[in-house]
Design an enzyme around this catalytic site. Structure first.
Site, PDB file in Angstrom:
ATOM      1  N   ASP A 194       0.729  -0.979   0.082  1.00  0.00           N
ATOM      2  CA  ASP A 194       0.030   0.165  -0.086  1.00  0.00           C
ATOM      3  C   ASP A 194       0.720   1.146   0.080  1.00  0.00           C
ATOM      4  OD1 ASP A 194      -2.272   1.552   0.546  1.00  0.00           O
ATOM      5  OD2 ASP A 194      -1.658   1.635   2.398  1.00  0.00           O
ATOM      6  N   ASP A 196      -0.293   5.027   0.915  1.00  0.00           N
ATOM      7  CA  ASP A 196      -0.499   5.950   1.974  1.00  0.00           C
ATOM      8  C   ASP A 196      -0.552   5.498   3.389  1.00  0.00           C
ATOM      9  OD1 ASP A 196      -1.209   7.572  -0.155  1.00  0.00           O
ATOM     10  OD2 ASP A 196      -3.320   8.018   0.543  1.00  0.00           O
ATOM     11  N   GLU A 203      -1.296  10.829   3.774  1.00  0.00           N
ATOM     12  CA  GLU A 203      -2.387  10.547   2.916  1.00  0.00           C
ATOM     13  C   GLU A 203      -2.352  11.499   1.818  1.00  0.00           C
ATOM     14  OE1 GLU A 203      -4.397   8.069   3.538  1.00  0.00           O
ATOM     15  OE2 GLU A 203      -3.592   7.451   5.170  1.00  0.00           O
ATOM     16  N   ARG A 239     -14.606  13.145  -1.835  1.00  0.00           N
ATOM     17  CA  ARG A 239     -13.391  13.713  -1.460  1.00  0.00           C
ATOM     18  C   ARG A 239     -12.744  14.550  -2.860  1.00  0.00           C
ATOM     19  NH1 ARG A 239     -10.241   9.308   2.166  1.00  0.00           N
ATOM     20  NH2 ARG A 239     -11.209   8.157   0.536  1.00  0.00           N
ATOM     21  N   SER A 282      -2.521   1.652  -4.619  1.00  0.00           N
ATOM     22  CA  SER A 282      -2.902   2.748  -3.897  1.00  0.00           C
ATOM     23  C   SER A 282      -4.410   3.029  -4.016  1.00  0.00           C
ATOM     24  CB  SER A 282      -1.982   3.674  -4.038  1.00  0.00           C
ATOM     25  OG  SER A 282      -2.434   4.966  -3.242  1.00  0.00           O
ATOM     26  N   GLY A 283      -5.210   3.322  -3.116  1.00  0.00           N
ATOM     27  CA  GLY A 283      -6.483   4.179  -3.373  1.00  0.00           C
ATOM     28  C   GLY A 283      -6.110   5.552  -3.537  1.00  0.00           C
ATOM     29  N   LYS A 327      -7.376  -3.819  -5.049  1.00  0.00           N
ATOM     30  CA  LYS A 327      -5.920  -4.123  -4.703  1.00  0.00           C
ATOM     31  C   LYS A 327      -5.786  -5.461  -4.776  1.00  0.00           C
ATOM     32  CE  LYS A 327      -5.198  -0.048  -1.830  1.00  0.00           C
ATOM     33  NZ  LYS A 327      -4.456   0.570  -0.501  1.00  0.00           N
ATOM     34  N   ASP A 350      -2.128  -1.035   5.754  1.00  0.00           N
ATOM     35  CA  ASP A 350      -2.350  -0.541   7.159  1.00  0.00           C
ATOM     36  C   ASP A 350      -3.697  -0.615   7.471  1.00  0.00           C
ATOM     37  OD1 ASP A 350      -2.704   2.879   7.110  1.00  0.00           O
ATOM     38  OD2 ASP A 350      -2.123   1.957   5.400  1.00  0.00           O
ATOM     39  N   ASN A 353      -9.067  -1.181   3.857  1.00  0.00           N
ATOM     40  CA  ASN A 353      -8.900  -1.270   2.293  1.00  0.00           C
ATOM     41  C   ASN A 353      -7.787  -2.085   1.904  1.00  0.00           C
ATOM     42  OD1 ASN A 353     -10.246  -0.300   0.322  1.00  0.00           O
ATOM     43  ND2 ASN A 353      -8.412   1.328  -0.501  1.00  0.00           N
TER      44      ASN A 353
END
Length: 408
Positions: A194, A196, A203, A239, A282-283, A327, A350, A353
């Site tokens: 991942d 972030d 983030e 967002r 990554s998101g 992912k 972490d 997600n």
């Protein structure tokens, strides 16, 4: 014996008389060679050897076949005399055969402490024993940035051992990883992380939001998602919509603001030098992950993409959405492209997600993760150094430094 007759097999050491020769004292060059030069005069065969040096003190054990009765006493006297001449101590114990066979079920237990206390070590050892396991060997992997030691354990299956030690580690506040022994451990050739709060300390959406002056609004949407009021895709769109109208040059500013997690460069550099392939999912956004891929020499990178039209962020994303399921899907895709079986992959993350990815990988590592992630992952690392993941793979600090030396 005629040429047509089969030769008789040599006597097995399983029931043959053997001598355990133990040497201990201040280490110096030539001790091992000197011991075996001494033993060579008595025509003995070497069955096993173990040697450890700790803080300049050597413990050398040699298991050898016992010589003829007529020379056994002379061998003992000669070994003691040789040891005395070097101010070493010697102990010689008679017995039969080799080490007893190890029990079925073998695992590597890696313990990370910052510091590693005697209390913690005692509790880990007692838990291993309590599950029916036997500690066959212990050695140190690293002394910094954390103390990392590995226990080779036999006699108990990996899963119940992992469960028992996870509970103990949570009580002690240390990190314990349990993986099954075997060649596959060294064959893990793809690590996917991942981004972030794993590869980087930030983030990325919050970095963009700071430039748009909407940090509080982004934080509220994030909180809604964490409460289960929005799924990831809904929260992502909500967002990103807040970033509409930002100049595209904000991308360069955000790239410069990204802070790598301590140990990230060491982790990636070492893995690459040892022949691993490394990727990120990554998101967040490709505008950042593509830059990280180039800077760090990553093999794979995938994330969401911010739409930019006429030099402005539109507040939308384009292309395939990278969410929790995405992912895991990308991990499988990277493994297929790398030619690596999924069982030989490592995933590090972490957040919730990352759970599907961690569960899909051969080894899932929760890095400074939320409790629900720590409980679901194969193992957890709760120190702020990303390169400690290397120790979970059995890579020592000395090997890290050796890999660095080869590149100089």
């Amino acid at each position: 014996m005629s040429a047509s007759q089969p030769s008789q097999p040599s006597q097995s050491t399983d029931a043959a008389p053997t001598l355990l020769v133990k040497i201990f004292g201040k280490d110096r060059p030539g001790i091992t060679a000197g011991l075996f030069d001494t033993l060579a005069a008595y025509d003995v065969d070497v069955v096993d050897i173990e040697q450890v040096v700790t803080r300049g003190r050597i413990v050398l054990c040699a298991l050898v076949t016992e010589p003829a009765v007529s020379t056994s006493g002379e061998l003992r006297a000669t070994v003691h005399s040789w040891a005395d001449s070097l101010r070493l101590q010697a102990e010689i114990i008679s017995g039969t055969g080799d080490n007893r066979p190890r029990g079925s079920g073998r695992s590597h237990v890696t313990v990370l402490g910052h510091p590693l206390t005697a209390e913690s070590t005692a509790a880990i050892a007692a838990t291993i024993t309590g599950t029916g396991g036997n500690i066959d060997r212990i050695f140190r992997l690293a002394k910094y940035p954390v103390t990392a030691v590995e226990f080779a354990v036999s006699g108990t299956e990996t899963e119940p051992l992992r469960t028992a030690l996870a509970l103990e580690a949570a009580e002690l506040g240390i990190d314990v990883a349990v993986v099954s022994a075997g060649l596959h451990r060294r064959a893990q050739r793809l690590v996917v992380m991942d981004v972030d709060s794993t590869l980087i300390q930030d983030e990325v959406i919050e970095l963009f939001a700071a430039h748009a002056g909407c940090e509080d609004k982004v934080a509220e949407v994030t909180a809604q998602a964490m409460r289960g009021e929005l799924d990831f895709e809904q929260s992502l769109h909500a967002r990103v919509a807040l970033l509409a109208g930002l100049d595209a040059d904000v991308v360069d500013k955000v790239r410069q603001e990204v802070r790598l997690t301590p140990g990230a460069r060491t982790l990636i550099r070492t893995l690459k030098r040892l022949g691993y392939q490394v990727g990120v999912v990554s998101g967040g956004f490709t505008q950042v992950t593509d830059d990280l891929k180039e800077r760090l020499g990553l093999d794979f990178a995938s994330a969401n993409t911010l739409e930019i039209v006429d030099g402005k962020l539109t507040g939308r994303v384009v292309g395939e959405i990278v969410d929790r399921a995405g992912k895991a899907r990308l991990l499988r895709r990277f493994a297929a492209e790398a030619g690596v079986p999924l069982a030989q992959t490592v995933a590090v993350g972490d957040g919730a997600n990352d759970l599907d990815m961690l569960n899909a990988a051969g080894l899932g590592v929760a890095f400074n993760a939320k409790p629900v992630v720590r409980e679901a992952a194969d193992t957890a690392v709760n120190v702020p150094f990303l390169d400690t993941v290397l120790y979970l793979l059995g890579i020592t600090r000395e090997e890290v430094e050796a890999a660095d030396g080869l590149a100089e």
